[in-house]
Motif scaffolding. Structure first.
Motif, PDB file in Angstrom:
ATOM      1  N   GLY A 298     -12.858 123.695 -15.561  1.00  0.00           N
ATOM      2  CA  GLY A 298     -11.010 124.043 -15.220  1.00  0.00           C
ATOM      3  C   GLY A 298     -10.503 124.250 -15.725  1.00  0.00           C
ATOM      4  O   GLY A 298     -10.552 124.885 -16.798  1.00  0.00           O
ATOM      5  N   ILE A 299      -8.989 124.799 -15.114  1.00  0.00           N
ATOM      6  CA  ILE A 299      -7.957 125.116 -15.152  1.00  0.00           C
ATOM      7  C   ILE A 299      -6.982 124.301 -15.186  1.00  0.00           C
ATOM      8  O   ILE A 299      -6.887 123.830 -13.617  1.00  0.00           O
ATOM      9  N   VAL A 300      -6.012 123.994 -15.991  1.00  0.00           N
ATOM     10  CA  VAL A 300      -4.370 123.633 -16.086  1.00  0.00           C
ATOM     11  C   VAL A 300      -3.345 124.848 -15.282  1.00  0.00           C
ATOM     12  O   VAL A 300      -3.192 125.477 -16.242  1.00  0.00           O
ATOM     13  N   GLY A 301      -2.706 123.801 -13.881  1.00  0.00           N
ATOM     14  CA  GLY A 301      -2.293 125.062 -14.586  1.00  0.00           C
ATOM     15  C   GLY A 301      -2.222 124.602 -12.172  1.00  0.00           C
ATOM     16  O   GLY A 301      -2.162 124.472 -11.782  1.00  0.00           O
ATOM     17  N   ILE A 306      -2.834 129.805  -8.892  1.00  0.00           N
ATOM     18  CA  ILE A 306      -4.540 130.533  -9.542  1.00  0.00           C
ATOM     19  C   ILE A 306      -5.467 130.666  -8.434  1.00  0.00           C
ATOM     20  O   ILE A 306      -6.385 131.555  -8.034  1.00  0.00           O
ATOM     21  N   LYS A 309      -5.633 133.868  -7.082  1.00  0.00           N
ATOM     22  CA  LYS A 309      -6.345 135.148  -8.018  1.00  0.00           C
ATOM     23  C   LYS A 309      -7.877 134.788  -7.690  1.00  0.00           C
ATOM     24  O   LYS A 309      -8.131 135.505  -8.081  1.00  0.00           O
ATOM     25  N   PHE A 310      -8.074 133.328  -7.630  1.00  0.00           N
ATOM     26  CA  PHE A 310      -9.931 132.949  -7.223  1.00  0.00           C
ATOM     27  C   PHE A 310     -10.463 133.727  -6.375  1.00  0.00           C
ATOM     28  O   PHE A 310     -11.326 134.642  -6.090  1.00  0.00           O
ATOM     29  N   ALA A 313     -10.739 137.330  -7.647  1.00  0.00           N
ATOM     30  CA  ALA A 313     -12.207 137.459  -8.344  1.00  0.00           C
ATOM     31  C   ALA A 313     -13.363 137.326  -7.471  1.00  0.00           C
ATOM     32  O   ALA A 313     -14.363 137.805  -7.990  1.00  0.00           O
TER      33      ALA A 313
ATOM     34  N   PRO B 229      -8.808 129.573 -19.612  1.00  0.00           N
ATOM     35  CA  PRO B 229      -6.336 129.432 -18.870  1.00  0.00           C
ATOM     36  C   PRO B 229      -6.065 129.846 -17.536  1.00  0.00           C
ATOM     37  O   PRO B 229      -7.114 130.353 -17.056  1.00  0.00           O
ATOM     38  N   ALA B 230      -5.096 129.829 -17.499  1.00  0.00           N
ATOM     39  CA  ALA B 230      -4.592 129.880 -15.780  1.00  0.00           C
ATOM     40  C   ALA B 230      -4.227 131.427 -15.452  1.00  0.00           C
ATOM     41  O   ALA B 230      -4.741 131.882 -14.532  1.00  0.00           O
ATOM     42  N   ASP B 231      -4.406 132.109 -17.020  1.00  0.00           N
ATOM     43  CA  ASP B 231      -4.068 133.853 -16.834  1.00  0.00           C
ATOM     44  C   ASP B 231      -6.030 133.860 -16.982  1.00  0.00           C
ATOM     45  O   ASP B 231      -5.567 135.301 -16.705  1.00  0.00           O
ATOM     46  N   VAL B 233      -8.854 133.621 -14.170  1.00  0.00           N
ATOM     47  CA  VAL B 233      -8.981 133.153 -13.144  1.00  0.00           C
ATOM     48  C   VAL B 233     -10.626 133.329 -12.903  1.00  0.00           C
ATOM     49  O   VAL B 233     -11.767 132.903 -12.977  1.00  0.00           O
TER      50      VAL B 233
END
Lengths: 321, 247
Positions: A298-301, A306, A309-310, A313, B229-231, B233
């Motif tokens: 999970g990512i909280v944000g 996000i 960026k995902f 990546a 963490p959100a930064d 990814v």
């Protein structure tokens, strides 16, 4: 005593779900010390003999053009003839859109007990007991089939395709084919997209995306992952996305390898449709979102930051940039 | 036009799922029962819409279950059915249930038989196809649209990545899913009217059961979420690739 697998096709092509049932059927046959045969109905534009690499040794092909579209009544009638001729005692379908139409009819026709939505190999140590999901994936049940001929329909994505070596002998089968009462007039396909129920990866988004105009970045992520798109119920109900993308208890139930949920809180009804996914990723700005309890990663944000960026990546990983 | 709508009860979508008697029985303790959503929102409401378009249409409801199903059937009647029949028996075997429904359907000579695409408890998706086979009727599963042109039904069904449209001369059996209709809630007039609508209780016919439930179980609980963490990814992508081997 043999195992017979229904090889489902669409527009002449063998569906991915059919490769799963062939692999499953081969394993069950090995377990029972018997062989697996297949049955294909209608015109096919692929080399059926090549399906031998999934373990099937003999394929009965009923070529009649009246079988190019599904009429479950006609299909069940023809498959019953193949069952009788081949002496099969276990028939396997995919529990996909066609299997759900044909298998129950064949069950009645052959007086053969049906377990629909199997998620594992049957336990044949004492009779035939099949594990299936119940309560929309919130539980499972073991079902005993009491009849001599048995039918199992396998949940899509529940069994891994196993490819080896070998070719199958393709034998034309002459059957009495009834006149279809269901007359197909048109087929509408969203071309180029990955069908949701067959997808290995599904990218799904919810109300957290704020509006249909923001779906571009979700589509972009899905594209680089070669994933299908899905959405939550409020999104479909608000007509931000079409109903056929709605996954959940009252939408479509899916079981991909990877399910990525963006801006979806994870109501119990949504989870019921996706809880069979092997890996679940949740991206949500609310750390209290119930979906995190069902997630692997999970990512909280903020999704708007996000997701791009995902996508970048993944592109980097795949050497696309 | 005569329509038969098959109604099943199911636990509320938020119900806690637990089992008793050595995991052989569903624990109904404290469970709120509802009309199976597919039966209600899509099968029944589409039937009601067809009746609104042609008021001479008659809608009958059928359910298989004990007396505890009656509140569910009353609610369905409040939405709009004309009368209901309850086959007084509990069963978990699809063939047995389908045999009971087919018997009721035979008496009524229906033009259309609607079921939901599955129940949300046993998820069998089998009743519609079995009833159709028992009655020697055509069957379309997982329908998303249903229109009538005289005595021909124009039915759209879901296929992988699209839709297929077919014409079927009535009578026909159809299992219904999302797209068929929009969910409704009963109004006070419907609730009052439902009280006086006929509800027949029918004893079951003899029929075989082809399967039986050995036991139930609950899925393994997930190990817990791994938060990134959100930064970072790219760290998530690395984990999905190397650890989960999912991409």
């Amino acid at each position: 005593m043999s195992v017979l697998v229904f090889i489902d096709t669409a527009e002449g092509h063998v569906k991915k779900a059919s490769l799963e049932v062939l692999s499953y059927g081969a394993k069950v046959a090995e377990q029972l010390g018997t062989t697996v045969e297949g049955v294909v109905l209608g015109t096919v534009s692929e080399d059926l003999a090549a399906l031998g690499k999934y373990g099937v040794r003999k394929i009965h092909h009923v070529k009649d053009g009246a079988l190019d579209h599904l009429d479950a009544q006609v299909y069940a009638g023809v498959i019953a003839q193949v069952v009788n001729a081949s002496g099969a005692s276990l028939i396997i379908f995919s529990n996909n859109v066609d299997g759900k139409a044909i298998a129950p009819r064949l069950s009645v026709r052959l007086k053969a007990g049906l377990v629909s939505g199997a998620v594992a190999l049957p336990d044949t140590s004492n009779g035939c007991v099949v594990k299936k999901n119940v309560f929309s994936g919130k539980a499972f049940a073991n079902i005993a089939v009491k009849t001599e001929i048995k039918i199992i329909s396998l949940s899509p994505n529940a069994y891994k395709i196993i490819a080896g070596e070998g070719t199958a002998e393709v034998v034309p089968f002459t059957a009495t084919v009834g006149t279809p009462k269901v007359k197909v007039t048109s087929v509408v396909k969203a071309s180029g997209e990955v069908p949701l129920t067959e997808a290995e990866i599904v990218v799904s988004a919810g109300r957290g995306l704020k509006g249909p105009e923001n779906w571009g970045m979700v589509e972009e992520l899905a594209k680089v992952l070669h994933a299908a798109l899905a959405c939550s119920r409020p999104v479909a109900d608000a007509h931000w996305r079409p109903h056929n993308e709605h996954v959940g208890q009252t939408g479509i139930a899916i079981a991909p390898n990877l399910y990525i949920a963006i801006g979806i809180s994870g109501a119990i009804q949504h989870l019921a449709g996706v809880n069979r996914s092997k890996v679940i990723v949740v991206i949500n700005k609310d750390p209290e979102a119930p979906f995190f309890k069902a997630a692997d990663y999970g990512i909280v944000g903020d999704a708007f930051e996000i997701i791009p960026k995902f996508t970048e990546a993944v592109k980097k990983l795949k050497g696309m940039v | 036009m005569k329509i038969l709508v098959c109604i099943s009860k199911s636990p509320d979508t938020t119900a806690k799922i637990a089992f008793t008697d050595n995991n052989t029985k569903f624990d109904a303790n404290g469970v709120q029962w509802i009309i199976n959503p597919y039966d209600e929102w899509f099968a029944l409401v589409r039937a009601i819409e067809l009746k609104e378009a042609d008021p001479t249409t008659v809608i009958h409801l059928v359910t298989v279950g004990g007396v505890d199903v009656e509140p569910i059937i009353r609610k369905a009647l409040a939405l709009g059915g004309d009368e209901a029949a309850r086959v007084n028996v509990d069963s978990q075997d699809s063939f047995y249930i389908a045999s009971q429904i087919a018997e009721v359907a035979k008496q009524g000579a229906y033009d259309i038989i609607f079921t939901g695409k599955e129940t949300i408890d046993y998820n069998g998706s089998s009743i519609g196809g079995m009833v159709a086979e028992l009655l020697d009727l055509p069957y379309v599963a997982l329908a998303t649209h249903f229109e009538l042109k005289g005595t021909t039904a124009i039915i759209t069904r879901e296929i992988e990545g699209g839709e297929e449209i077919a014409e079927v001369a009535l009578p026909v059996t159809v299992s219904c899913q999302k797209g068929m209709a929009e969910a409704r809630i009963p109004n006070m007039r419907g609730i009052m009217a439902a009280r006086s609508k006929p509800m027949k209780v029918i004893e079951p016919i003899a029929a075989d059961t082809l399967t039986s439930i050995v036991d139930f179980g609950l899925p393994l609980v997930k190990a817990g979420v791994k938060l990134v963490p959100a930064d970072h990814v790219e760290e998530l992508v690395r984990l999905l690739h190397e650890e989960a081997k999912a991409i």
